[in-house]
Scaffold this motif. Structure first.
Motif, PDB file in Angstrom:
ATOM      1  N   LEU A 209       0.822  -1.211   0.000  1.00 23.03           N
ATOM      2  CA  LEU A 209       0.000   0.000   0.000  1.00 23.03           C
ATOM      3  C   LEU A 209       0.854   1.259   0.000  1.00 23.03           C
ATOM      4  CD1 LEU A 209      -2.789  -0.886   2.601  1.00 23.03           C
ATOM      5  CD2 LEU A 209      -2.993  -0.867   0.103  1.00 23.03           C
ATOM      6  N   THR A 210       0.309   2.321  -0.570  1.00 24.49           N
ATOM      7  CA  THR A 210       0.962   3.623  -0.510  1.00 24.49           C
ATOM      8  C   THR A 210      -0.091   4.723  -0.384  1.00 24.49           C
ATOM      9  OG1 THR A 210       2.535   5.122  -1.584  1.00 24.49           O
ATOM     10  CG2 THR A 210       0.983   4.009  -3.024  1.00 24.49           C
ATOM     11  N   SER A 211       0.270   5.790   0.318  1.00 25.10           N
ATOM     12  CA  SER A 211      -0.509   7.021   0.251  1.00 25.10           C
ATOM     13  C   SER A 211       0.036   7.840  -0.909  1.00 25.10           C
ATOM     14  CB  SER A 211      -0.390   7.820   1.550  1.00 25.10           C
ATOM     15  OG  SER A 211      -1.016   7.148   2.622  1.00 25.10           O
ATOM     16  N   VAL A 243      -3.681   3.191  -1.578  1.00 29.32           N
ATOM     17  CA  VAL A 243      -3.948   2.401  -2.778  1.00 29.32           C
ATOM     18  C   VAL A 243      -2.761   1.462  -2.990  1.00 29.32           C
ATOM     19  CG1 VAL A 243      -2.846   4.058  -4.339  1.00 29.32           C
ATOM     20  CG2 VAL A 243      -4.669   2.598  -5.213  1.00 29.32           C
ATOM     21  N   GLU A 244      -2.962   0.384  -3.730  1.00 36.48           N
ATOM     22  CA  GLU A 244      -1.838  -0.502  -4.045  1.00 36.48           C
ATOM     23  C   GLU A 244      -0.824   0.242  -4.908  1.00 36.48           C
ATOM     24  OE1 GLU A 244      -2.122  -4.874  -5.559  1.00 36.48           O
ATOM     25  OE2 GLU A 244      -1.541  -3.615  -7.269  1.00 36.48           O
ATOM     26  N   PHE A 248      -1.442   1.884  -8.697  1.00 35.56           N
ATOM     27  CA  PHE A 248      -1.364   3.336  -8.871  1.00 35.56           C
ATOM     28  C   PHE A 248      -0.337   3.702  -9.941  1.00 35.56           C
ATOM     29  CE2 PHE A 248       0.854   7.291  -7.847  1.00 35.56           C
ATOM     30  CZ  PHE A 248      -0.190   8.193  -7.965  1.00 35.56           C
ATOM     31  N   MET A 249       0.858   3.135  -9.838  1.00 39.72           N
ATOM     32  CA  MET A 249       1.914   3.456 -10.803  1.00 39.72           C
ATOM     33  C   MET A 249       1.533   3.022 -12.210  1.00 39.72           C
ATOM     34  SD  MET A 249       4.465   5.124  -9.618  1.00 39.72           S
ATOM     35  CE  MET A 249       5.098   5.659  -8.039  1.00 39.72           C
ATOM     36  N   THR A 250       0.859   1.877 -12.323  1.00 40.18           N
ATOM     37  CA  THR A 250       0.420   1.393 -13.633  1.00 40.18           C
ATOM     38  C   THR A 250      -0.569   2.379 -14.256  1.00 40.18           C
ATOM     39  OG1 THR A 250       0.774  -0.920 -12.997  1.00 40.18           O
ATOM     40  CG2 THR A 250      -0.755  -0.493 -14.830  1.00 40.18           C
ATOM     41  N   GLU A 302       8.191  -0.580  -0.186  1.00 41.37           N
ATOM     42  CA  GLU A 302       7.421  -1.129   0.934  1.00 41.37           C
ATOM     43  C   GLU A 302       6.306  -0.156   1.280  1.00 41.37           C
ATOM     44  OE1 GLU A 302       9.727   0.001   4.944  1.00 41.37           O
ATOM     45  OE2 GLU A 302      10.978  -1.180   3.572  1.00 41.37           O
ATOM     46  N   GLU A 303       5.402  -0.577   2.152  1.00 40.86           N
ATOM     47  CA  GLU A 303       4.271   0.292   2.486  1.00 40.86           C
ATOM     48  C   GLU A 303       4.733   1.596   3.112  1.00 40.86           C
ATOM     49  OE1 GLU A 303       0.271   0.550   5.313  1.00 40.86           O
ATOM     50  OE2 GLU A 303       1.040  -1.422   4.744  1.00 40.86           O
ATOM     51  N   VAL A 304       4.218   2.710   2.577  1.00 44.41           N
ATOM     52  CA  VAL A 304       4.363   4.031   3.186  1.00 44.41           C
ATOM     53  C   VAL A 304       2.989   4.681   3.146  1.00 44.41           C
ATOM     54  CG1 VAL A 304       5.456   6.294   3.085  1.00 44.41           C
ATOM     55  CG2 VAL A 304       6.784   4.267   2.478  1.00 44.41           C
ATOM     56  N   THR A 305       2.362   4.768   4.300  1.00 44.36           N
ATOM     57  CA  THR A 305       1.024   5.352   4.386  1.00 44.36           C
ATOM     58  C   THR A 305       0.982   6.380   5.509  1.00 44.36           C
ATOM     59  OG1 THR A 305       0.357   3.448   5.753  1.00 44.36           O
ATOM     60  CG2 THR A 305      -0.226   3.390   3.411  1.00 44.36           C
ATOM     61  N   VAL A 306       0.191   7.429   5.291  1.00 38.03           N
ATOM     62  CA  VAL A 306       0.093   8.503   6.282  1.00 38.03           C
ATOM     63  C   VAL A 306      -1.377   8.760   6.625  1.00 38.03           C
ATOM     64  CG1 VAL A 306       2.224   9.570   5.448  1.00 38.03           C
ATOM     65  CG2 VAL A 306       0.021  10.391   4.576  1.00 38.03           C
TER      66      VAL A 306
END
Length: 332
Positions: A209-211, A243-244, A248-250, A302-306
């Motif tokens: 996951l990423t913010s 979001v994954e 998102f990047m795709t 790796e996951e970075v979420t805020v």
């Protein structure tokens, strides 16, 4: 202070980093709502960029205390977006730009009797500590940040918040995570270059996951912080629920007509390669920067979420630009 957008009166705002991705969008938005904008520029090209966006260029850089003072004279507010945003470089340059440069901005704002300074910070300041998962404003910086960018951005933010209340200056920090959107001159070009060279890989599969924070939402947060931000406080900003990363990047690559590669690299292998590369670049006279670095792995592999609940509650931040609308804008 003359009242800002929310009460219908215009402000005079000084912007650093005005020719950058966030700076250009901020200037255009301020200008559109009737504010007067000045922007610090280091070159003729930058001057033309900020002029086109709607600001009056002020020649100088973050080393130039006199240019900063001159640019801020008569201003109600300062927005500091300029920084050395790299994963690799000399310790001297990182400290000169990110720490000492920020201190000069603060000092100039105090001397010019500016009422509010908003500084654009980053979640990257926490790299080197525990995993950045649902980070909020109660988090403290790690004792040993991983890399010069996290270290110096953390120190810069510390300087800004410590200046709150000095000479009547209110200081506020916003921390957007993974800035993206139309006109990106930072993240997207690097990814496209990596794809073009055949070097792009999904670290660990990219399913974490990423913010994210669209540039329009960054600007929304900055403007709200100018108006409503509590002095001495920081606010995370995002597009909403995480979001994954791969999805998102795709979508982002697809918005500019590029098919995302399929290649993957196990996280453990990537980390080992990063350690080897960083070591080689430190001990050998190699140009450029290592192709893989631990700092980048921590932010992108790796996951970075805020958690932006504080900004939503205190500032009335919404994040009006949805990801779908942001992708549509990129396609336009």
């Amino acid at each position: 202070m003359t009242q800002g957008h929310y009460t219908g009166f215009s402000m005079r705002v000084f912007v650093t980093g005005g020719s950058g991705f966030v700076g250009r969008r901020l200037i255009a938005t301020l200008k559109a709502r009737g504010d007067e904008v000045r922007a610090l520029v280091r070159s003729d090209k930058a001057a033309e960029t900020v002029r086109t966006a709607g600001a009056e260029p002020v020649s100088g850089d973050l080393d130039d205390a006199e240019a900063l003072r001159r640019g801020m004279e008569g201003c109600d507010a300062v927005v500091h977006t300029a920084a050395m945003v790299k994963a690799w470089g000399s310790r001297e340059e990182f400290f000169r730009v990110n720490v000492e440069g920020t201190q000069r901005v603060v000092d100039a704002a105090r001397a010019a009797k500016v009422k509010v300074l908003v500084h654009v910070g980053t979640e990257a300041m926490f790299v080197g500590g525990k995993p950045i998962v649902q980070a909020d404003e109660t988090w403290t910086r790690p004792e040993k940040p991983l890399g010069l960018y996290p270290l110096t951005k953390g120190l810069a933010e510390e300087r800004v918040l410590a200046a709150n209340g000095q000479d009547g200056l209110r200081t506020v920090v916003v921390r957007p995570r993974l800035i993206w959107g139309k006109g990106d001159t930072s993240l997207l070009p690097q990814i496209l270059e990596s794809v073009r060279k055949g070097q792009f890989r999904w670290i660990g599969g990219g399913r974490h996951l990423t913010s994210t924070c669209n540039v329009a939402n960054v600007v929304e947060g900055i403007l709200l912080a100018l108006e409503k931000g509590r002095g001495g406080q920081a606010y995370f900003l995002s597009d909403g629920p995480p979001v994954e990363f791969r999805a998102f990047m795709t979508q982002m690559l697809g918005a500019v007509g590029v098919k995302a590669p399929e290649g993957e690299l196990p996280y453990g292998v990537a980390r080992l390669l990063a350690v080897v590369a960083e070591t080689a670049w430190r001990v050998l006279p190699l140009g450029g920067e290592p192709p893989l670095q631990r700092f980048i792995l921590r932010l992108m592999g790796e996951e970075v979420t805020v958690n932006d609940a504080k900004a939503r509650a205190e500032l009335g931040y919404v994040g009006h630009m949805t990801r779908e609308a942001g992708f549509a804008e990129m396609r336009s």
